[in-house]
Every structure is written in structure tokens, then in C-alpha cells.
Design an enzyme around this catalytic site. Sequence first.
Site, PDB file in Angstrom:
ATOM      1  CD  GLU A  77      -6.437  50.834  33.138  1.00  0.00           C
ATOM      2  OE1 GLU A  77      -5.738  49.913  33.602  1.00  0.00           O
ATOM      3  OE2 GLU A  77      -7.645  50.694  32.899  1.00  0.00           O
TER       4      GLU A  77
ATOM      5  CB  CYS B  24     -13.899  35.689  35.843  1.00  0.00           C
ATOM      6  SG  CYS B  24     -12.891  34.225  36.088  1.00  0.00           S
TER       7      CYS B  24
ATOM      8  CB  CYS C  15     -18.932  29.323  35.974  1.00  0.00           C
ATOM      9  SG  CYS C  15     -17.408  29.623  36.875  1.00  0.00           S
TER      10      CYS C  15
ATOM     11  CB  CYS D 177     -18.947  32.839  32.327  1.00  0.00           C
ATOM     12  SG  CYS D 177     -17.428  33.297  31.474  1.00  0.00           S
TER      13      CYS D 177
ATOM     14  CB  CYS E  75     -14.059  27.892  31.355  1.00  0.00           C
ATOM     15  SG  CYS E  75     -13.066  28.336  32.782  1.00  0.00           S
TER      16      CYS E  75
HETATM   17  S1  SF4 Z   1     -16.390  30.094  33.209  1.00  0.00           S
HETATM   18 FE1  SF4 Z   1     -14.198  30.346  33.538  1.00  0.00          FE
HETATM   19  S2  SF4 Z   1     -13.776  32.401  32.814  1.00  0.00           S
HETATM   20 FE2  SF4 Z   1     -15.989  32.278  33.068  1.00  0.00          FE
HETATM   21  S3  SF4 Z   1     -16.396  33.020  35.139  1.00  0.00           S
HETATM   22 FE3  SF4 Z   1     -16.138  30.814  35.291  1.00  0.00          FE
HETATM   23  S4  SF4 Z   1     -13.975  30.504  35.749  1.00  0.00           S
HETATM   24 FE4  SF4 Z   1     -14.195  32.592  34.983  1.00  0.00          FE
END
Ligand code: SF4
Length: 363
Positions: free
Chosen positions: A43, A202, A209, A212, A218
Site C-alpha cells: 500500500e 474507472c 463505462c 463497468c 452511475c
Molecule cells: S460507469 Fe461510472 S463508475 Fe463505472 S467506469 Fe464509468 S464513470 Fe466509472
Amino acid sequence: MNPELLQNADIFRARVLDWYHQFGRKDLPWQQNVNPYRVWISEIMLQQTQVSTVIPYFERFMARFPSVQALADSPVDDVLQHWSGLGYYARARNLHKAACVVDEVFAGEFPRNVDTLTTLPGIGRSTAGAIASISMGIAAPILDGNVKRVLARLHAIEGWPGDKKVADRLWQIAEGYSMAEQNRADTREYTQAMMDLGATLCTRSKPACTVCPLVDGCKAVAEGNPTAYPHSKPKKDKPVKATWMLMLQHKGELLLYRRPDQGIWGGLWSFPEFGSEDALQQHLALQGLKPRQQTSLEPFRHTFSHYHLDIHPIHITLSRKLPSVMEGLDQVWYNESQIEQLGLAAPIKKLIQILHHANPVKQ
Ligand code: SF4
């Protein structure tokens, strides 16, 4: 749009974990033989440094300092040498200090409590959360740069995350999801999953997206501009300086001087400047200048990249030129037609125009 996804922590975690099981990273060196020491070192190394750079450093570091005791027992110079190339050397010095504290105060065992972990040098709340959740199965939120970005976009959080109010809001959201269930087996994976989402999907400039797992909830995507979040650090307020400009006029001529080559408006022609109106008046008295007429024009602001300059123009007409304000190398009486050919800073041009407009300069 599926608002329930963000509001219901169980649904949220299930989505994130499903994605992680399919696509998350599971073979990074610090994900093997997981213990608090290895998670901690990884970390700290990962702060400000990319995974691909960290991997060989982590492996060399572990080979040389395989345990917190080995780290505490080593000279700090040895630790710095193994850090060489990673930068931010305070991190390495803090690692050594914290190892000594763990060794001496906690008998070589990392405290199993987030608040106590944060008392160790160089361990903030997010690093403590990562150590606790990944290596101890304690349900603790993390909020590293990646997770901040994901949460700020998902919830369309306005403001800069370095701002306390914004950070508090993000912590509150992170806490809501991480504390949702006390399933210890999932805690570690959930933390890893959130880190991976931010690091691999992200991303800062090109969030993926369409693939995602959270896209239907989102808010940043719903607004049409995910990269608008998180907001950048606001620009610092620029300092304000002030200057009093002496616009001496005799018949159709104005007194201008050439500015030094260095500094603002270097080499351009300007009006003599003073730090205050008193200084300007003293100058007039010293030069024996008797104004026929004196007018304070409307002050205005000119903005440079690093400060604002409030300009207070004082227009004075003289009935005769005195030797003290005669021409020199860098000081010349110019008439209106000549002024057009001069290199003038924008505010000086503006001032001449204002003056001309209010009181056309007569030849
Ligand atoms: S949908 Fe939202 S959380 Fe997912 S990658 Fe795109 S901006 Fe990021």
C-alpha cells in the site's frame, strides 16, 4: 438508470464482487501469502507509483526485509537504499519508524484496529482500512485515489476530494458499502475489487463505462460526462496588488517611460507607477510639478497569471513642461499619433483610450 444499485449496499457489493471474480487482479505479488506486513508495504509503495513499477521493488524489498522485525532491525539507510528510485523518501523513513513501533510497542504484531493502525507513522485512514480489511478481514472502508474517483463519479459528488466536506461525504459513502455486511470472507475481496475497478475500469481520463458493472447506476454517466468527476483542486485565489499610475499630460502629449526588460511588461512603454497615492503626490512635489488639473480616473483590475493588479490612474495636466520631466533614454513625451506606434501593454492602451474618449488629446 437504476438508483437502487447505489442505495442498496448489498446489491452494490454483489455487483462489484461478481465483476471482481471474473475480471479482478488476483496474482499480484502482495496478493500471495497475505499478511498485514505485506499489505502495508504494498500500500505504501503504491501511493503515487504504478503497479508495474512497484512489483520488482516489492519483491526485492520482501527478499531483503521479509518481516516487520527484519525491517525494524535493519539500518534506515538500508531501507532507503531498497527504496531508491521510488521517490518520496519520507515514505521509506516512515516505514522504518512504524516497523520499530510495531516491533517495540505492539510486540511485532500489527494492531487489529483501524484507529490504532492510524497512529503508526505514515499510515492514514485509507492505508489502515486496506491493512485491516485485506489482511484481517475487518470491515473497514478504504478511500485511495482510485476509490475516490469511482465513488465521486457514481454519486456525482461535487467539489474537490481534498476538501474536508467532500472527503467526509466520500468516506460516508465508502463506509456505507463496506460496512454493509460483516461477511469476513468478502471483505478482503470487496476492498480489492474497489481498488481494481478504479485502477482498471474507472480510469482518470478514459473510463470504460460500457463494461463497468455499475454503469446503470452511475450518476456521472447519466449526466453524460463521467470525467467531470472528481472535480479538480480549485485554483488558489490570486493575490491582489495595487499601483498608482501617473498620466502626465502637457497639451497633446503624454509622458511615457520604458519598463525594464525584466518583470511584467518588460521593455514596453507605460506610465510612471507608484506604490500609493501619497508616493505619487510626493513625487509631484519633489519634481516641482504644479498640476493645472488633477483627476482620479476609475480604477480597474488587470489580471496576470499569478496575481491581480488594481490600477489607479491619476490624470494630471501641466501648463508647462519642467526640465525634471524632460525626455531621456527611457522617458519620452509622446503625442497621440506616436503612441499608436509604440509597444504598449494592454492596460496602458486601454487607459489612453479612456483618456482620449473622455478628453480628446488635442494636438
Ligand atoms: S460507469 Fe461510472 S463508475 Fe463505472 S467506469 Fe464509468 S464513470 Fe466509472
